[in-house]
Design a protein around this motif. Sequence first.
Motif, PDB file in Angstrom:
ATOM      1  N   LEU A   6      -5.587   1.831  -4.583  1.00 36.18           N
ATOM      2  CA  LEU A   6      -5.113   0.755  -3.768  1.00 36.18           C
ATOM      3  C   LEU A   6      -5.538  -0.544  -4.519  1.00 36.18           C
ATOM      4  O   LEU A   6      -6.169  -0.634  -5.705  1.00 36.18           O
ATOM      5  CB  LEU A   6      -6.109   0.727  -2.665  1.00 36.18           C
ATOM      6  CG  LEU A   6      -6.031   2.091  -1.794  1.00 36.18           C
ATOM      7  CD1 LEU A   6      -7.205   2.152  -0.870  1.00 36.18           C
ATOM      8  CD2 LEU A   6      -4.826   2.170  -1.010  1.00 36.18           C
ATOM      9  N   VAL A  48      -7.766  -4.329   5.863  1.00 38.53           N
ATOM     10  CA  VAL A  48      -6.320  -3.598   6.340  1.00 38.53           C
ATOM     11  C   VAL A  48      -6.846  -2.226   7.161  1.00 38.53           C
ATOM     12  O   VAL A  48      -7.685  -1.568   6.580  1.00 38.53           O
ATOM     13  CB  VAL A  48      -5.604  -3.479   5.215  1.00 38.53           C
ATOM     14  CG1 VAL A  48      -4.480  -2.573   5.438  1.00 38.53           C
ATOM     15  CG2 VAL A  48      -5.252  -4.520   4.237  1.00 38.53           C
ATOM     16  N   VAL A  95      -9.404  -1.406   2.627  1.00 37.25           N
ATOM     17  CA  VAL A  95      -8.656  -0.465   3.630  1.00 37.25           C
ATOM     18  C   VAL A  95      -9.435   0.678   4.397  1.00 37.25           C
ATOM     19  O   VAL A  95     -10.154   1.144   3.773  1.00 37.25           O
ATOM     20  CB  VAL A  95      -7.618   0.063   2.710  1.00 37.25           C
ATOM     21  CG1 VAL A  95      -6.707   0.951   3.729  1.00 37.25           C
ATOM     22  CG2 VAL A  95      -6.839  -0.729   2.003  1.00 37.25           C
ATOM     23  N   LEU A 138       0.655  -0.991  -0.082  1.00 35.93           N
ATOM     24  CA  LEU A 138      -0.116   0.015  -0.079  1.00 35.93           C
ATOM     25  C   LEU A 138       0.847   1.099  -0.120  1.00 35.93           C
ATOM     26  O   LEU A 138       0.497   2.227  -0.736  1.00 35.93           O
ATOM     27  CB  LEU A 138      -0.851   0.095   1.087  1.00 35.93           C
ATOM     28  CG  LEU A 138      -1.981  -1.139   1.451  1.00 35.93           C
ATOM     29  CD1 LEU A 138      -2.515  -1.078   2.788  1.00 35.93           C
ATOM     30  CD2 LEU A 138      -2.897  -0.924   0.115  1.00 35.93           C
TER      31      LEU A 138
END
Length: 160
Positions: free
Chosen positions: A87, A75, A93, A50
């Motif tokens: 991403l 995440v 995320v 990331l």
Amino acid sequence: QHLPFRLHQKFITFQKYVIGSHRGHDYLLSQMGNADETPAQNPSSSKLWLLKNEKMCIIVMLAVVADGIKLPPYVILKRKTILKDQLPTGIIVRCQNQGWMSSDLMKDWLYIIWNRRPGVLVHKSRMLALDTFKGYLISAMKNMIGEMNAALAVVPGGMS
């Protein structure tokens, strides 16, 4: 791995509970899940990760169902805002100031990951195994899991 007697007894009790629930409620393996969060270091040399220029510890909630299907990684970054960079696909995320799983993020995980897995609309009976993190065991969380027609199986402390 050899467990101390006390942990061995806890494990056997938990195992009997899960097997008994599986048989008693006729859960399909695809509807029995296990999830746990784990810290992961951001490998800055990785092209697949990331953050290319930041070194930080991140938390990843990983989950699998008993038929072997892995659910998308969830995440958690220690940040205030989500990244504007593109991403990787296939992961979810989120940001949290302290960088850890919270009750609010757990609710989000339940809706985004657990409640959207394959077969969730077809089969009503399901089980989710989680560790003893306090955020999972509050009444509101237990009620939410119950409203999703899932039984909560709590993995004994020291066993996750």
